[in-house]
Scaffold this motif. Structure first.
Motif, PDB file in Angstrom:
ATOM      1  N   GLU A   5       0.835  -1.205   0.000  1.00  0.00           N
ATOM      2  CA  GLU A   5       0.000   0.000   0.000  1.00  0.00           C
ATOM      3  C   GLU A   5       0.871   1.257   0.000  1.00  0.00           C
ATOM      4  OE1 GLU A   5      -3.197   2.219  -0.481  1.00  0.00           O
ATOM      5  OE2 GLU A   5      -3.206   0.032  -0.516  1.00  0.00           O
ATOM      6  N   GLU A   6       1.932   1.246   0.778  1.00  0.00           N
ATOM      7  CA  GLU A   6       2.846   2.396   0.814  1.00  0.00           C
ATOM      8  C   GLU A   6       3.504   2.599  -0.550  1.00  0.00           C
ATOM      9  OE1 GLU A   6       7.078   3.397   2.811  1.00  0.00           O
ATOM     10  OE2 GLU A   6       5.518   2.682   4.187  1.00  0.00           O
ATOM     11  N   GLU A   7       3.918   1.519  -1.196  1.00  0.00           N
ATOM     12  CA  GLU A   7       4.522   1.630  -2.535  1.00  0.00           C
ATOM     13  C   GLU A   7       3.502   2.142  -3.555  1.00  0.00           C
ATOM     14  OE1 GLU A   7       7.743   1.250  -3.629  1.00  0.00           O
ATOM     15  OE2 GLU A   7       8.181   1.162  -1.478  1.00  0.00           O
ATOM     16  N   ARG A   8       2.240   1.702  -3.435  1.00  0.00           N
ATOM     17  CA  ARG A   8       1.182   2.192  -4.330  1.00  0.00           C
ATOM     18  C   ARG A   8       0.984   3.691  -4.174  1.00  0.00           C
ATOM     19  NH1 ARG A   8      -1.533  -2.814  -4.021  1.00  0.00           N
ATOM     20  NH2 ARG A   8      -2.290  -2.365  -1.941  1.00  0.00           N
ATOM     21  N   LYS A   9       0.976   4.148  -2.923  1.00  0.00           N
ATOM     22  CA  LYS A   9       0.798   5.582  -2.660  1.00  0.00           C
ATOM     23  C   LYS A   9       1.961   6.383  -3.232  1.00  0.00           C
ATOM     24  CE  LYS A   9      -2.059   5.142   1.454  1.00  0.00           C
ATOM     25  NZ  LYS A   9      -2.112   5.284   2.916  1.00  0.00           N
ATOM     26  N   LYS A  10       3.185   5.893  -3.057  1.00  0.00           N
ATOM     27  CA  LYS A  10       4.349   6.578  -3.617  1.00  0.00           C
ATOM     28  C   LYS A  10       4.259   6.640  -5.137  1.00  0.00           C
ATOM     29  CE  LYS A  10       7.711   5.374  -0.050  1.00  0.00           C
ATOM     30  NZ  LYS A  10       8.924   4.582   0.214  1.00  0.00           N
ATOM     31  N   TRP A  11       3.841   5.557  -5.758  1.00  0.00           N
ATOM     32  CA  TRP A  11       3.706   5.508  -7.212  1.00  0.00           C
ATOM     33  C   TRP A  11       2.653   6.506  -7.679  1.00  0.00           C
ATOM     34  CZ3 TRP A  11      -0.121   4.385 -10.770  1.00  0.00           C
ATOM     35  CH2 TRP A  11       0.305   4.136 -12.065  1.00  0.00           C
ATOM     36  N   GLU A  12       1.520   6.532  -6.976  1.00  0.00           N
ATOM     37  CA  GLU A  12       0.452   7.473  -7.342  1.00  0.00           C
ATOM     38  C   GLU A  12       0.917   8.912  -7.194  1.00  0.00           C
ATOM     39  OE1 GLU A  12      -2.851   6.356  -4.884  1.00  0.00           O
ATOM     40  OE2 GLU A  12      -3.327   4.593  -6.127  1.00  0.00           O
ATOM     41  N   GLN A  13       1.649   9.222  -6.128  1.00  0.00           N
ATOM     42  CA  GLN A  13       2.155  10.583  -5.929  1.00  0.00           C
ATOM     43  C   GLN A  13       3.118  10.973  -7.033  1.00  0.00           C
ATOM     44  OE1 GLN A  13       3.799  10.410  -1.976  1.00  0.00           O
ATOM     45  NE2 GLN A  13       1.819  10.798  -0.996  1.00  0.00           N
ATOM     46  N   ARG A  14       3.990  10.085  -7.425  1.00  0.00           N
ATOM     47  CA  ARG A  14       4.945  10.379  -8.511  1.00  0.00           C
ATOM     48  C   ARG A  14       4.210  10.637  -9.821  1.00  0.00           C
ATOM     49  NH1 ARG A  14       8.012   6.077  -6.259  1.00  0.00           N
ATOM     50  NH2 ARG A  14       7.164   4.678  -7.851  1.00  0.00           N
ATOM     51  N   HIS A  15       3.186   9.845 -10.067  1.00  0.00           N
ATOM     52  CA  HIS A  15       2.471   9.990 -11.341  1.00  0.00           C
ATOM     53  C   HIS A  15       1.498  11.166 -11.329  1.00  0.00           C
ATOM     54  CE1 HIS A  15       4.260   6.125 -12.075  1.00  0.00           C
ATOM     55  NE2 HIS A  15       4.045   6.359 -13.350  1.00  0.00           N
ATOM     56  N   GLN A  16       1.002  11.561 -10.171  1.00  0.00           N
ATOM     57  CA  GLN A  16       0.158  12.752 -10.091  1.00  0.00           C
ATOM     58  C   GLN A  16       0.983  13.989 -10.377  1.00  0.00           C
ATOM     59  OE1 GLN A  16      -1.682  12.588  -6.230  1.00  0.00           O
ATOM     60  NE2 GLN A  16      -3.377  11.312  -6.937  1.00  0.00           N
ATOM     61  N   ARG A  17       2.218  14.002  -9.842  1.00  0.00           N
ATOM     62  CA  ARG A  17       3.099  15.140 -10.084  1.00  0.00           C
ATOM     63  C   ARG A  17       3.468  15.244 -11.561  1.00  0.00           C
ATOM     64  NH1 ARG A  17       7.324  13.680  -6.057  1.00  0.00           N
ATOM     65  NH2 ARG A  17       5.941  13.187  -4.364  1.00  0.00           N
ATOM     66  N   SER A  18       3.732  14.121 -12.172  1.00  0.00           N
ATOM     67  CA  SER A  18       4.137  14.162 -13.588  1.00  0.00           C
ATOM     68  C   SER A  18       2.955  14.482 -14.488  1.00  0.00           C
ATOM     69  CB  SER A  18       4.793  12.841 -14.004  1.00  0.00           C
ATOM     70  OG  SER A  18       3.862  11.784 -13.917  1.00  0.00           O
ATOM     71  N   ASP A  19       1.744  14.095 -14.101  1.00  0.00           N
ATOM     72  CA  ASP A  19       0.551  14.427 -14.891  1.00  0.00           C
ATOM     73  C   ASP A  19       0.181  15.906 -14.755  1.00  0.00           C
ATOM     74  OD1 ASP A  19       0.366  11.821 -15.665  1.00  0.00           O
ATOM     75  OD2 ASP A  19      -1.236  11.296 -14.269  1.00  0.00           O
ATOM     76  N   GLY A  20       0.409  16.469 -13.585  1.00  0.00           N
ATOM     77  CA  GLY A  20       0.022  17.852 -13.330  1.00  0.00           C
ATOM     78  C   GLY A  20       1.033  18.845 -13.857  1.00  0.00           C
ATOM     79  N   ALA A  21       2.196  18.397 -14.245  1.00  0.00           N
ATOM     80  CA  ALA A  21       3.250  19.325 -14.705  1.00  0.00           C
ATOM     81  C   ALA A  21       3.027  19.795 -16.105  1.00  0.00           C
ATOM     82  CB  ALA A  21       4.605  18.656 -14.604  1.00  0.00           C
TER      83      ALA A  21
END
Length: 155
Positions: A139-155
């Protein structure tokens, strides 16, 4: 045309003589142990049992050719080859830890001495606790992955 097998046999023996050192012998011993573990976990252990026997026969020849190889060093290096210590992330680390705890359960359940039941019970608890650590790590790895991809999508 006649094919001589003597050259091949000589090559095999020369190869073993040239590799009758602790490092190569340890790798053969480690492979034998892997095949034994695979066989013990298999529904049909015949193939892995045969492979373990082949490793054993090779190891016997190597021991005969070796000079000065210490048994402790041989086992120490073989066990080191089987150990898995470093992992890429928390999930892999949790899975490997659970697998190690599971192996400890299997070892203790295969014992028949008077204290085996108590050791097996403790190992089962350790194994179950280790399994429970896997999902939070995932779950922690999933959250980290989602955070990384949210940042890259929002840029």
């Amino acid at each position: 045309m006649v094919i001589e097998m003597d050259g091949m046999e000589d090559f095999g023996e020369r190869f073993l003589k040239a590799n009758a050192n602790v490092d190569y012998m340890a790798s053969v011993l480690a492979q034998m142990l892997r095949n034994c573990m695979r066989a013990s976990a298999s529904q049909d252990p015949a193939g892995q049992t045969y492979e373990a026997m082949q490793n054993y026969m090779t190891l016997q020849k190597l021991v005969g050719y070796s000079e000065g190889v210490k048994a402790y060093e041989l086992f120490e290096k073989a066990i080191a080859e089987l150990r898995i210590d470093e992992q890429n992330n928390r999930v892999d680390a949790a899975i490997v830890h659970a697998a190690k705890m599971g192996l400890r359960v299997l070892v203790e359940k295969s014992c028949y001495d008077g204290a085996a039941g108590g050791r097996a019970s403790r190992r089962e608890d350790e194994f179950l606790n280790a399994i429970e650590r896997i999902e939070p790590a995932r779950e922690e790895e999933r959250k980290k992955w989602e955070q990384r991809h949210q940042r890259s999508d929002g840029a």
